[in-house]
Design an enzyme around this catalytic site. Structure first.
Site, PDB file in Angstrom:
ATOM      1  N   GLU A  56      50.992  50.807 -42.490  1.00  0.00           N
ATOM      2  CA  GLU A  56      51.447  50.847 -40.410  1.00  0.00           C
ATOM      3  C   GLU A  56      50.487  52.069 -40.245  1.00  0.00           C
ATOM      4  OE1 GLU A  56      52.248  47.996 -39.939  1.00  0.00           O
ATOM      5  OE2 GLU A  56      52.878  47.710 -41.924  1.00  0.00           O
TER       6      GLU A  56
ATOM      7  N   THR B 153      55.501  17.668 -22.400  1.00  0.00           N
ATOM      8  CA  THR B 153      56.976  16.645 -22.843  1.00  0.00           C
ATOM      9  C   THR B 153      57.518  16.802 -21.960  1.00  0.00           C
ATOM     10  OG1 THR B 153      56.566  17.091 -25.139  1.00  0.00           O
ATOM     11  CG2 THR B 153      58.431  15.158 -24.610  1.00  0.00           C
TER      12      THR B 153
ATOM     13  N   PRO C  64      50.251  24.352 -27.576  1.00  0.00           N
ATOM     14  CA  PRO C  64      52.520  23.788 -28.632  1.00  0.00           C
ATOM     15  C   PRO C  64      52.945  24.564 -27.846  1.00  0.00           C
ATOM     16  CG  PRO C  64      51.230  23.798 -30.701  1.00  0.00           C
ATOM     17  CD  PRO C  64      50.215  24.862 -29.391  1.00  0.00           C
ATOM     18  N   GLY C  65      53.734  23.734 -26.650  1.00  0.00           N
ATOM     19  CA  GLY C  65      55.397  24.401 -26.323  1.00  0.00           C
ATOM     20  C   GLY C  65      55.171  25.248 -25.081  1.00  0.00           C
ATOM     21  N   THR C  66      53.899  24.282 -24.700  1.00  0.00           N
ATOM     22  CA  THR C  66      53.681  24.856 -23.178  1.00  0.00           C
ATOM     23  C   THR C  66      54.468  23.544 -21.981  1.00  0.00           C
ATOM     24  OG1 THR C  66      51.573  23.713 -23.393  1.00  0.00           O
ATOM     25  CG2 THR C  66      51.478  26.078 -23.206  1.00  0.00           C
TER      26      THR C  66
ATOM     27  N   HIS D 229      46.937  51.357 -39.736  1.00  0.00           N
ATOM     28  CA  HIS D 229      47.101  50.211 -38.130  1.00  0.00           C
ATOM     29  C   HIS D 229      47.368  50.561 -36.698  1.00  0.00           C
ATOM     30  CE1 HIS D 229      46.405  46.619 -40.406  1.00  0.00           C
ATOM     31  NE2 HIS D 229      47.959  46.186 -40.981  1.00  0.00           N
TER      32      HIS D 229
HETATM   33  P1  ADP Z   1      55.180  20.885 -25.630  1.00  0.00           P
HETATM   34  O1  ADP Z   1      55.286  19.243 -25.721  1.00  0.00           O
HETATM   35  O2  ADP Z   1      54.219  21.485 -24.841  1.00  0.00           O
HETATM   36  O3  ADP Z   1      54.784  21.129 -26.832  1.00  0.00           O
HETATM   37  P2  ADP Z   1      57.888  21.156 -24.903  1.00  0.00           P
HETATM   38  O4  ADP Z   1      57.327  19.793 -23.038  1.00  0.00           O
HETATM   39  O5  ADP Z   1      58.605  20.544 -25.680  1.00  0.00           O
HETATM   40  O6  ADP Z   1      56.639  21.512 -25.517  1.00  0.00           O
HETATM   41  O7  ADP Z   1      58.660  22.300 -24.795  1.00  0.00           O
HETATM   42  C1  ADP Z   1      59.671  22.825 -25.288  1.00  0.00           C
HETATM   43  C2  ADP Z   1      60.852  23.319 -25.121  1.00  0.00           C
HETATM   44  O8  ADP Z   1      60.000  24.653 -23.799  1.00  0.00           O
HETATM   45  C3  ADP Z   1      61.147  22.856 -23.539  1.00  0.00           C
HETATM   46  O9  ADP Z   1      61.979  21.777 -23.747  1.00  0.00           O
HETATM   47  C4  ADP Z   1      61.629  23.371 -22.517  1.00  0.00           C
HETATM   48  O10 ADP Z   1      62.879  24.346 -22.725  1.00  0.00           O
HETATM   49  C5  ADP Z   1      60.367  25.035 -22.588  1.00  0.00           C
HETATM   50  N1  ADP Z   1      59.643  24.863 -22.183  1.00  0.00           N
HETATM   51  C6  ADP Z   1      58.645  24.645 -22.105  1.00  0.00           C
HETATM   52  N2  ADP Z   1      57.970  24.818 -20.989  1.00  0.00           N
HETATM   53  C7  ADP Z   1      58.377  25.686 -20.472  1.00  0.00           C
HETATM   54  C8  ADP Z   1      57.990  25.271 -18.762  1.00  0.00           C
HETATM   55  N3  ADP Z   1      57.135  25.602 -18.204  1.00  0.00           N
HETATM   56  N4  ADP Z   1      59.236  25.385 -17.984  1.00  0.00           N
HETATM   57  C9  ADP Z   1      60.822  25.413 -19.020  1.00  0.00           C
HETATM   58  N5  ADP Z   1      60.645  25.222 -19.937  1.00  0.00           N
HETATM   59  C10 ADP Z   1      59.589  25.403 -20.081  1.00  0.00           C
HETATM   60 ZN    ZN Z   2      48.733  45.169 -42.878  1.00  0.00          ZN
HETATM   61 MG    MG Z   3      55.801  17.971 -27.247  1.00  0.00          MG
END
Ligand code: ADP
Ligand code: ZN
Ligand code: MG
Length: 656
Positions: A463, A247, A242-244, A466
């Protein structure tokens, strides 16, 4: 590929053909159904108008004869006999007599006899009768009929209107259900610029971009490919955490190729009404073909594309139908249709194999978490529109954020900007960035969460436990920061960061990690002779890791090199899945192996803390005083107690 991207004028229209909001924006072909709904008031007004009109006409009709004088039949008969009357007009049971002096008299006709009978009975001679014009109008005029039946009709009309209203309300509810059938895809047309994304906006992900360039090329010059007879890919699936930026990348492909982009998320397909998901797919693909060349993007496709027939409780029909429809549509593409289906998922492991077979989503593009250089680049992209102070060093930030996704980094930049603005500074400083790392990683600080003196002491030792173990054990990560200021749900935290990014993790690292996780628990037990709930998360993490070692990585001598669990869904819908693929006996062995690993780790943690009791005490005491210890201070502190501080080389991954 340096391509002019400014001749665009982008608009992001939400296409939901249910008449009101957008209607037929792309082309007339994408039907919008239904007449505009009349409001209740409109209807009332129309009804009233009709009645006014009716009433007016009727009264006008009847007034034709009302400005005349009514009299008795016998007096008219006398006047006829006297020759005063030129003509008699019979309308229904009304007699209208027109006199020589142009005056008009009306009277009622006898019901059962004809006018001539009545008149002659009243003494009119037949000679006179013959000289008088008698016209008999049959009572068939429309308004006559209306007048006759209006008394019955009016209540009926009201009743009908009433029933109609009620039924309309009922249909109102149904109408929504009907409009579900139309695709809710968001469309981004190529001639819009505001939200246009190109590869320039996506940092890193070089391999992914490289693969997607081919798709861009095809969408731009389909002829080249078709002429040579090349098989055009129909589907591309983007896989990554997620977040890579999956989209983002999909939109960038559309932006680079300058084509229409239809996007819908998998969960939008799955609605409560059976059959709706499938009809949405049909709609969506129809729209895409009308607008080709185009990209259809199904985000989070795992919501519909899960392996069929594997669900629980039979709630899967809708998803299966939707998935089948996607497959049917993809199979139905002609090579020259110039529609490419892209999909994204972070759960490729649960996807239906039918989706991945050739001719469907046969191109797979994996997007990894960004490495250090990529992270720096992503930070650069997201800070380009923000004010940065001179001391900002993105390289250091990138070093400190292993495991952060693009989305995490974007949010980090934003947090930093918010922090700076909150403190009324006009530029983001390095300090803001560093603080934001922890905020993104662990949630916001909760300074208001006041610990009692006792709690503070317990947390400090927890802590410190750890931290010391992490610093002493050879395969664990160096400590960057310790704090007993609560954050998110944790009472305190110890920040460890690996020197290098790791793709592989070894058994020894796992064992040390488990011991570090148990450090807090062991510390509490050692110092206070008691345990608190503060260690519960640590225990969960450690146990899960130990279990994975045994069941997934083959890291237990006793169980041997078998993978007994796969990475995916051990828990579905909050319930343990019972279709285990191993026997009760093996299950018992797994449990005993897991608990052996945990016991060994506890012993290791106890031994380590016991051997470095001085350093342990010193760190805990310092924590109670200052609440937070940064890396430099921490390293000085433990070095003064005889612990050798790890240098970079010390913690390279060791295989085996
Ligand atoms: P996913 O669909 O993989 O969960 P998104 O495409 O929705 O992730 O990414 C969320 C946000 O994170 C994007 O709108 C952008 O702002 C940022 N982001 C993620 N990857 C990149 C990247 N490689 N370069 C620039 N911004 C990124
Ligand atoms: Zn702990
Ligand atoms: Mg997405």
């Amino acid at each position: 590929m340096a391509e002019n991207s400014t001749n665009f004028n982008q608009k992001n229209t939400r296409l939901s053909n249910n008449g009101k909001k957008s209607g037929k924006k792309i082309s007339g072909k994408i039907g919008s159904s239904g007449t505009p709904k009349m409001s209740f008031l409109n209807i009332i007004a129309i009804v009233i108008l009709v009645f006014l009109l009716l009433g007016g006409l009727y009264s006008q009709y009847s007034s034709k004869s009302t400005n005349t004088t009514a009299t008795s039949l016998s007096s008219i008969a006398q006047d006829v006999q006297k020759g005063k009357v030129t003509s008699l007009d019979v309308q229904g049971d009304k007699i209208i007599a027109v006199y020589v002096d142009k005056s008009v008299m009306t009277t009622q006709k006898e019901a059962d006899s004809s006018i001539t009978e009545s008149l002659s009975r009243l003494g009119v001679s037949s000679a006179v009768l013959a000289s008088t014009t008698i016209t008999i109008e049959s009572p068939s005029g429309f308004w006559y009929v209306v007048g006759e039946i209006a008394p019955f009709l009016v209540p009926l009309i009201f009743l009908a209107i009433f029933i109609w209203m009620i039924s309309r309300q009922v249909r109102g509810a149904g109408m929504q259900a009907i409009s579900f059938g139309q695709s809710k895809a968001r469309i981004t047309l190529p001639n819009d610029t505001k939200q246009k994304v190109t590869f320039k906006d996506v940092a890193g992900a070089k391999e992914a971009k490289q693969e997607l360039l081919e798709i861009v090329d095809f969408l731009k010059n389909p002829k080249k490919f078709i002429d040579i007879g090349a098989e055009i890919p129909k589907g591309v699936i983007l896989m990554g955490a997620p977040g890579t930026g999956k989209t983002l990348l999909a939109r960038a492909v559309a932006g680079e190729a300058n084509v229409a982009f239809f996007s819908i998320s998998g969960s939008e397909f799955v609605e409560m009404f059976v059959g709706v998901g499938a009809s949405r797919v049909r709609d969506l693909f129809k729209m895409a073909k009308d607008a080709s060349p185009s990209i259809v993007f199904v985000d989070e496709i795992d919501a519909v594309g899960r392996a069929r027939g594997s669900g629980m409780g039979g709630g899967n029909d809708e998803r299966e139908q939707t998935l089948n429809q996607i497959l049917v549509e993809m199979d139905g593409f002609e090579p020259n249709e110039k529609v490419i289906v892209m999909a994204a998922t972070n759960r490729p492991d649960v996807l239906d194999p039918a989706l991945l077979r050739p001719g469907r989503f046969d191109r797979r593009v994996v997007i990894d978490l960004p490495d250090r250089a990529d992270r720096e680049e992503i930070l650069g992209i997201h800070s380009s529109k923000k004010q940065r102070a001179e001391d900002v060093n993105m390289k250091i930030v990138a070093e400190r954020t292993p495991g952060f996704s693009g989305a995490d980094l974007a949010s980090l930049m934003n947090e930093a900007a918010i922090l700076a603005a909150r403190e009324n500074r006009t530029k983001i400083g390095q300090f803001d960035l560093m603080r934001s790392i922890e905020k993104v990683m662990l949630g916001p600080e909760r300074r208001s969460h006041v610990l009692s003196v006792k709690e503070k002491e317990i947390t400090a030792y927890h802590e410190a436990g750890h931290a010391i173990i992490s610093s002493v054990l050879p395969y664990s990560d160096p400590v960057h920061k310790i704090s007993i200021i609560s954050r998110g749900r944790a009472a305190g935290y110890t920040l460890k960061l690996p020197f290098e990014e790791r793709r592989l993790q070894s058994r020894r690292e796992f064992l040390d990690d488990i011991a570090v996780s148990l450090g807090g628990y062991v510390a509490e037990r050692m110092i206070f002779g008691d345990m608190t709930t503060g260690a519960s998360n640590d225990l969960q993490v450690a146990t899960a890791l130990a279990r994975d070692m045994v069941t997934r990585y083959g890291m237990s001598e006793k169980i041997g090199p078998v993978a007994l669990e796969s990475a995916q869904g051990k828990v579905l819908f909050g319930m343990g899945v019972s279709d285990r693929e191993y026997s009760e006996k093996v299950a018992a062995e797994i449990d005993s192996e897991v608990s052996r690993i945990m016991m060994d780790a506890r012993a290791l943690a106890e031994k380590t803390l016991g051997e470095h009791k001085n350093a342990f005490d010193a760190v805990a005491k310092r924590l109670v005083e200052t609440e937070t210890i940064e890396r430099e201070e921490y390293e000085l502190l433990i070095a003064s107690q005889g612990i050798i501080v790890k240098k970079k080389e010390g913690s390279l991954p060791v295989s085996g």
